[in-house]
Write a protein that holds these residues in place. Sequence first.
Motif, PDB file in Angstrom:
ATOM      1  N   LYS A   4       0.850  -1.192   0.000  1.00 55.61           N
ATOM      2  CA  LYS A   4       0.000   0.000   0.000  1.00 55.61           C
ATOM      3  C   LYS A   4       0.887   1.244   0.000  1.00 55.61           C
ATOM      4  O   LYS A   4       1.683   1.447   0.909  1.00 55.61           O
ATOM      5  CB  LYS A   4      -0.902   0.009   1.226  1.00 55.61           C
ATOM      6  CG  LYS A   4      -1.803   1.243   1.271  1.00 55.61           C
ATOM      7  CD  LYS A   4      -2.800   1.162   2.391  1.00 55.61           C
ATOM      8  CE  LYS A   4      -3.684   2.371   2.491  1.00 55.61           C
ATOM      9  NZ  LYS A   4      -4.495   2.658   1.346  1.00 55.61           N
ATOM     10  N   ARG A   6       1.931   5.029   0.662  1.00 55.12           N
ATOM     11  CA  ARG A   6       1.575   6.066   1.626  1.00 55.12           C
ATOM     12  C   ARG A   6       2.390   7.325   1.325  1.00 55.12           C
ATOM     13  O   ARG A   6       3.487   7.502   1.843  1.00 55.12           O
ATOM     14  CB  ARG A   6       1.872   5.588   3.054  1.00 55.12           C
ATOM     15  CG  ARG A   6       1.012   4.431   3.544  1.00 55.12           C
ATOM     16  CD  ARG A   6      -0.391   4.853   3.902  1.00 55.12           C
ATOM     17  NE  ARG A   6      -0.443   5.778   5.005  1.00 55.12           N
ATOM     18  CZ  ARG A   6      -0.626   5.420   6.270  1.00 55.12           C
ATOM     19  NH1 ARG A   6      -0.790   4.153   6.599  1.00 55.12           N
ATOM     20  NH2 ARG A   6      -0.660   6.336   7.212  1.00 55.12           N
ATOM     21  N   VAL A   8       3.623  10.995   1.750  1.00 54.50           N
ATOM     22  CA  VAL A   8       3.686  11.932   2.873  1.00 54.50           C
ATOM     23  C   VAL A   8       4.552  13.116   2.449  1.00 54.50           C
ATOM     24  O   VAL A   8       5.654  12.930   1.923  1.00 54.50           O
ATOM     25  CB  VAL A   8       4.299  11.269   4.124  1.00 54.50           C
ATOM     26  CG1 VAL A   8       4.412  12.260   5.262  1.00 54.50           C
ATOM     27  CG2 VAL A   8       3.495  10.036   4.539  1.00 54.50           C
ATOM     28  N   THR A   9       4.062  14.316   2.687  1.00 55.62           N
ATOM     29  CA  THR A   9       4.832  15.526   2.371  1.00 55.62           C
ATOM     30  C   THR A   9       5.417  16.098   3.653  1.00 55.62           C
ATOM     31  O   THR A   9       4.723  16.235   4.660  1.00 55.62           O
ATOM     32  CB  THR A   9       3.931  16.580   1.694  1.00 55.62           C
ATOM     33  OG1 THR A   9       3.381  16.012   0.508  1.00 55.62           O
ATOM     34  CG2 THR A   9       4.709  17.836   1.349  1.00 55.62           C
ATOM     35  N   GLU A  26      -0.334  14.279   5.357  1.00 52.47           N
ATOM     36  CA  GLU A  26      -0.784  13.050   4.704  1.00 52.47           C
ATOM     37  C   GLU A  26      -2.270  13.188   4.441  1.00 52.47           C
ATOM     38  O   GLU A  26      -3.032  13.585   5.326  1.00 52.47           O
ATOM     39  CB  GLU A  26      -0.508  11.825   5.574  1.00 52.47           C
ATOM     40  CG  GLU A  26      -0.874  10.535   4.875  1.00 52.47           C
ATOM     41  CD  GLU A  26      -0.609   9.293   5.705  1.00 52.47           C
ATOM     42  OE1 GLU A  26      -0.343   8.260   5.091  1.00 52.47           O
ATOM     43  OE2 GLU A  26      -0.683   9.351   6.941  1.00 52.47           O
ATOM     44  N   ASP A  27      -2.700  12.867   3.245  1.00 54.29           N
ATOM     45  CA  ASP A  27      -4.113  13.002   2.850  1.00 54.29           C
ATOM     46  C   ASP A  27      -4.633  14.418   3.112  1.00 54.29           C
ATOM     47  O   ASP A  27      -5.732  14.599   3.653  1.00 54.29           O
ATOM     48  CB  ASP A  27      -4.993  11.985   3.572  1.00 54.29           C
ATOM     49  CG  ASP A  27      -4.693  10.559   3.169  1.00 54.29           C
ATOM     50  OD1 ASP A  27      -4.295  10.350   2.005  1.00 54.29           O
ATOM     51  OD2 ASP A  27      -4.852   9.653   4.011  1.00 54.29           O
ATOM     52  N   SER A  28      -3.846  15.419   2.783  1.00 55.18           N
ATOM     53  CA  SER A  28      -4.191  16.843   2.937  1.00 55.18           C
ATOM     54  C   SER A  28      -4.394  17.274   4.379  1.00 55.18           C
ATOM     55  O   SER A  28      -4.983  18.313   4.641  1.00 55.18           O
ATOM     56  CB  SER A  28      -5.454  17.177   2.127  1.00 55.18           C
ATOM     57  OG  SER A  28      -5.266  16.863   0.777  1.00 55.18           O
ATOM     58  N   LYS A  29      -3.913  16.476   5.353  1.00 57.88           N
ATOM     59  CA  LYS A  29      -4.057  16.823   6.772  1.00 57.88           C
ATOM     60  C   LYS A  29      -2.693  16.869   7.440  1.00 57.88           C
ATOM     61  O   LYS A  29      -1.872  15.965   7.251  1.00 57.88           O
ATOM     62  CB  LYS A  29      -4.922  15.780   7.488  1.00 57.88           C
ATOM     63  CG  LYS A  29      -6.328  15.698   6.969  1.00 57.88           C
ATOM     64  CD  LYS A  29      -7.085  14.574   7.674  1.00 57.88           C
ATOM     65  CE  LYS A  29      -8.289  14.205   6.857  1.00 57.88           C
ATOM     66  NZ  LYS A  29      -8.559  12.806   6.812  1.00 57.88           N
ATOM     67  N   THR A  31      -0.185  16.271  10.393  1.00 60.61           N
ATOM     68  CA  THR A  31      -0.117  15.249  11.432  1.00 60.61           C
ATOM     69  C   THR A  31       1.296  15.177  11.970  1.00 60.61           C
ATOM     70  O   THR A  31       2.245  15.551  11.280  1.00 60.61           O
ATOM     71  CB  THR A  31      -0.566  13.871  10.891  1.00 60.61           C
ATOM     72  OG1 THR A  31      -0.562  12.938  11.968  1.00 60.61           O
ATOM     73  CG2 THR A  31       0.337  13.382   9.777  1.00 60.61           C
ATOM     74  N   LEU A  34       2.211   9.098  11.946  1.00 58.65           N
ATOM     75  CA  LEU A  34       1.739   8.278  10.826  1.00 58.65           C
ATOM     76  C   LEU A  34       1.207   6.973  11.404  1.00 58.65           C
ATOM     77  O   LEU A  34       1.944   6.235  12.053  1.00 58.65           O
ATOM     78  CB  LEU A  34       2.875   7.995   9.843  1.00 58.65           C
ATOM     79  CG  LEU A  34       3.463   9.210   9.143  1.00 58.65           C
ATOM     80  CD1 LEU A  34       4.649   8.803   8.260  1.00 58.65           C
ATOM     81  CD2 LEU A  34       2.408   9.916   8.309  1.00 58.65           C
ATOM     82  N   ASP A  41      -6.986  -0.828   6.689  1.00 58.41           N
ATOM     83  CA  ASP A  41      -6.597  -0.622   5.295  1.00 58.41           C
ATOM     84  C   ASP A  41      -6.883  -1.838   4.418  1.00 58.41           C
ATOM     85  O   ASP A  41      -6.477  -1.875   3.261  1.00 58.41           O
ATOM     86  CB  ASP A  41      -5.108  -0.247   5.218  1.00 58.41           C
ATOM     87  CG  ASP A  41      -4.849   1.147   5.764  1.00 58.41           C
ATOM     88  OD1 ASP A  41      -5.766   1.986   5.718  1.00 58.41           O
ATOM     89  OD2 ASP A  41      -3.722   1.397   6.236  1.00 58.41           O
ATOM     90  N   TYR A  49       3.625  -1.473   3.853  1.00 56.28           N
ATOM     91  CA  TYR A  49       3.379  -0.088   3.464  1.00 56.28           C
ATOM     92  C   TYR A  49       4.628   0.456   2.784  1.00 56.28           C
ATOM     93  O   TYR A  49       5.744   0.242   3.261  1.00 56.28           O
ATOM     94  CB  TYR A  49       3.080   0.777   4.695  1.00 56.28           C
ATOM     95  CG  TYR A  49       1.768   0.483   5.348  1.00 56.28           C
ATOM     96  CD1 TYR A  49       0.590   1.061   4.883  1.00 56.28           C
ATOM     97  CD2 TYR A  49       1.696  -0.365   6.441  1.00 56.28           C
ATOM     98  CE1 TYR A  49      -0.625   0.803   5.492  1.00 56.28           C
ATOM     99  CE2 TYR A  49       0.479  -0.631   7.064  1.00 56.28           C
ATOM    100  CZ  TYR A  49      -0.673  -0.047   6.581  1.00 56.28           C
ATOM    101  OH  TYR A  49      -1.873  -0.309   7.185  1.00 56.28           O
TER     102      TYR A  49
END
Length: 179
Positions: A4, A6, A8-9, A26-29, A31, A34, A41, A49
């Motif tokens: 999967k 994942r 991440v910025t 991650e996913d526009s949020k 955090t 992780l 999932d 991952y």
Amino acid sequence: MSNKPRPVTINSHQDSHGKITFDMVEDSKNTDTLVFNKTKDNMKKTENYDIHFTLVNNDGLKLAFVQDMNDVMWVAKGSKSSPPGCPVSHISDPEFTVTGVTAATLDVTNTDLDECKFKFVLNFIDTGNHNKAVQFDPIYDNQNGGFKPLNTLSSYVIIGGLAAAGALLVAMCTMNRMG
């Protein structure tokens, strides 16, 4: 078996006093942790991952990931309920493997085998400041989910039980027709 992804910025910023800070998205949020949970999932225990970190420099910064795959990420293992302290020197854990690094990206495989919190440090160099070392230290939360395949003995017991129930049903139907 597929892993999967994942993405991440990691955003780097510099405040008015010159202090470098980070935020992780991650996913526009935003955090600082992780979370990995194979059950949520819908993954098998054997799947992993693939974390793809992308560094985005802001405020004129010129950071880059350390290019040594053994030194770009340090990982310390905690317990199920709490992460350890931040690693202060090179430490690793077999659940996390660095698979690639460039100046702006870091690829890591997480096997998520143990339910455990990990503290990790991402190591950067500031190419605009004599390659000064810079660190960011968020948390991994492995929740050890996934589907366990049935073991062979359990599979035979289930199949045998279904076959016996079917044979009993056929026998009962045959007896009803006869009598």
